[in-house]
Scaffold this motif. Structure first.
Motif, PDB file in Angstrom:
ATOM      1  N   PRO A   1       1.913  -0.328  -2.253  1.00 22.31           N
ATOM      2  CA  PRO A   1       2.395   0.542  -1.192  1.00 22.31           C
ATOM      3  C   PRO A   1       2.205  -0.015   0.201  1.00 22.31           C
ATOM      4  N   ARG A   2       1.234  -0.912   0.387  1.00 14.56           N
ATOM      5  CA  ARG A   2       1.048  -1.508   1.704  1.00 14.56           C
ATOM      6  C   ARG A   2       2.226  -2.389   2.080  1.00 14.56           C
ATOM      7  N   PHE A   3       3.002  -2.821   1.077  1.00 16.14           N
ATOM      8  CA  PHE A   3       4.111  -3.729   1.337  1.00 16.14           C
ATOM      9  C   PHE A   3       5.431  -2.988   1.414  1.00 16.14           C
ATOM     10  N   SER A   4       5.398  -1.682   1.575  1.00 16.78           N
ATOM     11  CA  SER A   4       6.644  -0.924   1.610  1.00 16.78           C
ATOM     12  C   SER A   4       7.495  -1.379   2.768  1.00 16.78           C
ATOM     13  N   VAL A   5       8.808  -1.448   2.527  1.00 20.18           N
ATOM     14  CA  VAL A   5       9.704  -1.942   3.558  1.00 20.18           C
ATOM     15  C   VAL A   5      10.096  -0.817   4.494  1.00 20.18           C
TER      16      VAL A   5
ATOM     17  N   GLU B   1      -6.817 -16.373   1.000  1.00 15.95           N
ATOM     18  CA  GLU B   1      -7.524 -15.348   0.237  1.00 15.95           C
ATOM     19  C   GLU B   1      -8.337 -14.438   1.140  1.00 15.95           C
ATOM     20  N   SER B   2      -8.958 -15.026   2.162  1.00 18.67           N
ATOM     21  CA  SER B   2      -9.788 -14.248   3.076  1.00 18.67           C
ATOM     22  C   SER B   2      -8.938 -13.732   4.240  1.00 18.67           C
ATOM     23  N   TRP B   3      -9.043 -12.450   4.518  1.00 14.90           N
ATOM     24  CA  TRP B   3      -8.329 -11.863   5.651  1.00 14.90           C
ATOM     25  C   TRP B   3      -9.219 -10.925   6.461  1.00 14.90           C
ATOM     26  N   ILE B   4     -10.376 -10.595   5.937  1.00 11.21           N
ATOM     27  CA  ILE B   4     -11.212  -9.572   6.549  1.00 11.21           C
ATOM     28  C   ILE B   4     -12.010 -10.090   7.741  1.00 11.21           C
TER      29      ILE B   4
ATOM     30  N   ARG C   1      -6.540  -7.040  -2.614  1.00  8.53           N
ATOM     31  CA  ARG C   1      -5.299  -7.252  -1.873  1.00  8.53           C
ATOM     32  C   ARG C   1      -4.537  -5.949  -1.673  1.00  8.53           C
ATOM     33  N   ASN C   2      -4.815  -4.941  -2.494  1.00 12.55           N
ATOM     34  CA  ASN C   2      -4.123  -3.662  -2.323  1.00 12.55           C
ATOM     35  C   ASN C   2      -4.513  -2.972  -1.029  1.00 12.55           C
TER      36      ASN C   2
END
Length: 862
Positions: A43-47, A103-106, A175-176
């Protein structure tokens, strides 16, 4: 080769199918299944775009999705249009989360790794001869502000969940819960320019300019993730989420096939989009109408969901009811528009590209809508003779210097043909400075854009689509970097799309009786406006044009914990810098009182409901020798002007007294020290351990490869270090604003994060520093870095002492340094807590968001 996860999953589906069934399914069905699976699973990738359309296409109309090989498409394009470069126009804002594969984004962003991924992305397309043109959002249209606010508030709730996870598990969420690092859009733009890519920034909603560019330049397709590209009548829509770099294949969504499934024509799609709800028309506006369509729909399918049946029902109503009376009745007589008539028509008109009309309302009405939107291109009156950076006919021999970022060396002229009073788009080669106007083919009487290769002197005519007969000014040699006409007269300065000036007006707005009201800009000097506009469009500046044109800027969410009040929001920390920039760009009071013009700031911070913008006034700054004019900063190329640019930049950070120390520091540490001094003067809850971690990571970063940074492992994640990482990155974006406003005294590359900051590396140094490890451990026992470390630390500490700020370790804090100062805006009362200082000792004015007009925004610390 960098490979998108979607590519791996697509191949796995193919293998699974072959193993289980021993035969090959229709690959289109597999792609459609994956397209549907991806949109439902993340859902985070919803367009963005039309509500429910993506899920509908994937589940109900799988034949709309077709797997395509981009290399094959490019070859067909070369055969069809000899001499023309196959081009894909990229909606960069839709692609950010797919490009960010680290992989790391935080921890604040893995910028070196991200830059490498972007380089591989560009390299893959370049290797097969496909040109990429990247578009970035340049501003938020007023009609979409509510949608922007809704998404920012939703992101705020997700950030709260992220910090709850960090405190509970001390590890990065899955990742979600992925949230793109702060500043990703602006730094992606600079990264792509560094990689030699054509990168443009929009003057209105980016999707409109992307669709216009794709249509007018006969592009292979639009690469993005926005269902609005199914609605625009433009080049094909290619899914970034389905892109597999290894094979250069993706899914193409065909609007013609969608229309076949719905029983509609392409010209009906804007109407359908607005009835279903999109970014302009709220979904609830026609909810009762959609239910009436559904109740009378006789072909309801039990095997599909309610949303899909709703789309089918509305489409059926359009084709069987509205089409019957089309031409006999006005659309408002057939639809329950009520008081929402203007908004609805605005939504439909927003999909009409230059030269296109809608059969659902008259061209006259569209002209009224267009005027209200301020998106028309109007040529200058011949008698107006204002000095504006523009290229003229050769016999005039008038040259006006352009202030250009030294690193990119790009200039985009504005051309007006005085004889015909028409705007003439120019094809300019940045290196040769050759400018070639459009000419007319005497036989066909069609406009033909001639692009000349400065090396071969070969002229290549404009490509013309033999089927549509549309003129497509696409013929550029690979060396030609830009085809960017800027033809808006200075006295009009509409928020016009860079790609709409080829539009042929069917009716004269003045003759139609409409009054053309020119927008009021914050700066009246047309030359300054034009230069700012040029740099904005070229993606070389940051927020400057928004300030001088509309006086309104925004900043999205940052990873900040609203429950941890030890650190203030970045929106407040860097506000004094922005206020000084406002004073530079807009002018301020001479006596320091708050009488200057206000700037509307839509900045996201904990506790801000975003119902109204913060109204922020300029803050007078002190520049040795007086504040220079923008013309001097932006146009003067003398050595003395360069010195004044640097003086002004330091004055924006209130660091004029540390000029000599900062100048003695080598790049890229000069920009980092500038930020660190400012941060530690402003925020008292920063300690010596924090400073050591920031400096140590910058020094160690210089000697690490991308592979070493990727393999770096952390013991755990500290929420405070997460906020500090985001805080520094936001400081780098603020530095981009200041550098742009001051005429680029520093090369942009000096403060790009891939040269000065790595999230995981900083986090590691922070954890070590927090545990009391020695400087030698922080520097990884590298003695050559030790001298640099102490020099940089000394510069920061000395500059802070000049402001009566002594940086000490946690063990030496007084008992009242508990790190629990209240965050501005963290409660409904928005109480001031004074954890930020300004050097003048005046407290923060406690004002709420609904009616806040911030004065000098000067804080004192306890």
């Amino acid at each position: 080769m960098w490979e998108d996860p979607s590519c791996v999953l697509t191949k796995n589906l193919w293998v699974l199918n072959s193993v289980l069934f021993g035969c090959a399914w229709d690959y289109t069905l597999i792609a459609a299944f994956f397209f549907f699976f991806f949109s439902r699973s993340f859902p985070r990738f919803s367009v963005m775009g039309v509500r429910g359309l993506q899920g509908f296409v994937g589940s109900t109309c799988p034949h709309v999705c077709t797997v395509v090989d981009l290399k094959e498409l490019a070859e067909k394009h070369r055969t069809r249009y000899p001499g023309c470069i196959p081009t894909i126009v990229v909606d960069a804002m839709c692609c950010l989360r797919y490009w960010y594969t680290p992989e790391s984004w935080i921890c604040g962003g893995q910028w070196r790794e991200y830059f490498s991924a972007l380089r591989e992305f560009v390299k893959t397309f370049t290797a097969v001869g496909i040109k990429l043109v990247f578009f970035f959002d340049g501003m938020v249209e007023q009609g979409k502000r509510d949608e922007w606010v809704r998404r920012r508030l939703r992101n705020g709730r997700e950030i709260a969940r992220i910090f709850h996870h960090l405190k509970t598990h001390r590890e990065q969420p899955g990742r979600n819960m992925f949230f793109i690092p702060s500043g990703l859009a602006i730094f992606t733009r600079f990264a792509l320019k560094t990689l030699g890519q054509e990168t443009l920034c929009s003057l209105q909603e980016a999707d409109y300019e992307v669709a216009s560019y794709g249509l007018q330049h006969n592009c292979l397709g639009i690469l993005g993730e926005d269902t609005d590209y199914l609605i625009y009548d433009t080049c094909p829509y290619l899914s970034i989420s389905e892109l597999c770099l290894e094979t250069l294949s993706t899914v193409m969504l065909c609007r013609e096939k969608l229309c076949e499934s719905l029983g509609l024509q392409v010209m009906d799609l804007p109407l359908l989009a607005c009835l279903l709800g999109n970014d302009v028309v709220p979904e609830g506006m026609f909810e009762s109408f959609r239910y009436r369509c559904l109740s009378s729909y006789t072909s309801v399918k039990e095997n599909i969901n309610k949303k899909a049946n709703m789309i089918l029902a509305v489409s059926d109503h359009i084709s069987k009811v509205l089409h019957v009376h089309q031409g006999e009745k006005a659309l408002e007589e057939m639809l329950p528009l009520g008081p929402n008539k203007a908004l609805f028509y605005k939504g439909v008109a927003s999909y009409l590209l230059p030269g296109q009309n809608s059969p659902w309302f008259s061209q006259k009405f569209r002209g009224e809508i267009t005027l209200n939107q301020q998106v028309i291109s109007v040529g200058p009156e011949p008698e107006v003779k204002q000095e504006v950076p523009m290229c003229t006919e050769p016999e005039v021999k008038q040259e006006v210097p352009m202030c250009t970022e030294p690193e990119f060396k790009q200039e985009v002229p504005m051309c007006t043909e005085p004889e015909f009073k028409q705007e003439v788009p120019m094809c300019t080669e940045p290196d040769s400075k050759q400018e070639v106007p459009m000419c007319i083919d005497s036989d066909s009487k069609q406009d033909i854009s001639i692009c000349t290769d400065p090396e071969s002197k070969r002229e290549v005519p404009m490509c013309t689509d033999p089927e549509s007969k549309q003129q497509v000014p696409m013929c550029t040699e690979p060396e030609v970097k830009q085809e960017l006409p800027i033809g808006t007269g200075p006295e009009f300065m509409q928020e016009a799309s860079i790609s709409t000036n080829l539009e042929v007006k069917q009716e004269d707005p003045v003759a139609m009786g409409y009054e053309i009201r020119q927008p009021v800009t914050m700066v009246s000097d047309p030359e300054i406006l034009q230069i700012a506009r040029t740099h904005h469009v070229q993606g070389e500046s940051y927020l400057v044009y928004n300030i001088v044109s509309s006086g309104e800027i925004e900043c999205s969410n940052t990873l900040e914990d609203e429950l941890d009040q030890a650190l203030p929001s970045q929106a407040f920390i860097y506000r004094p810098v922005r206020q000084r920039v406002y004073s530079l760009l807009l002018g301020g009071s001479e006596d320091g009182t708050s009488t200057g013009p206000t700037v509307k700031e839509w900045f996201v911070y904990p506790g801000n409901p975003l119902k109204h913008p913060d109204l922020v006034r300029p803050l007078q700054m002190t520049v040795p020798g007086g504040t220079p004019s923008l013309k001097l900063l932006w146009l003067n190329q003398e050595p003395e002007a360069q010195a004044q640019r640097l003086e002004t930049l330091l004055a924006c950070f209130n660091l004029s007294s540390s000029k000599e120390e900062l100048q003695a520091i080598e790049s890229p540490f000069r920009a980092l020290c500038c930020l660190l001094i400012y941060l530690f003067v402003q925020v008292d809850t920063l300690c010596l351990e924090d400073l050591q971690a920031f400096i140590a990571q910058a020094l160690c970063l210089q000697g690490k490869s991308t592979a070493q940074l990727i393999n770096l492992q952390l013991d755990y994640i500290n929420p405070r270090a997460v906020q500090l990482g985001s805080l520094l990155v936001r400081g780098l974006t603020t530095l981009a604003l200041v550098n742009s406003a001051c005429g680029f005294p520093w090369k942009t590359n000096e403060f790009m994060p891939w040269n000065v900051f790595d999230g995981k590396l900083f986090h590691q140094k922070y954890l070590h520093s927090e545990k009391g490890h020695s400087v030698e451990v922080l520097l990884e026992q590298n003695r050559s870095r030790l001298t640099k470390f102490h020099n940089l630390k000394a510069v920061v500490c000395k500059a802070c002492l000049k402001e009566n700020r002594r940086i000490v370790g946690r063990a030496h804090w007084d008992s009242h340094h508990t790190g629990r100062w209240g965050r501005q805006g963290s409660s409904s009362h928005r109480t001031s807590s004074g954890y930020i200082r300004s050097g003048q000792g005046q407290p923060w004015r406690n004002q709420g968001p609904g009616s806040r007009q911030h004065e000098h925004d000067q804080w004192r610390r306890y």
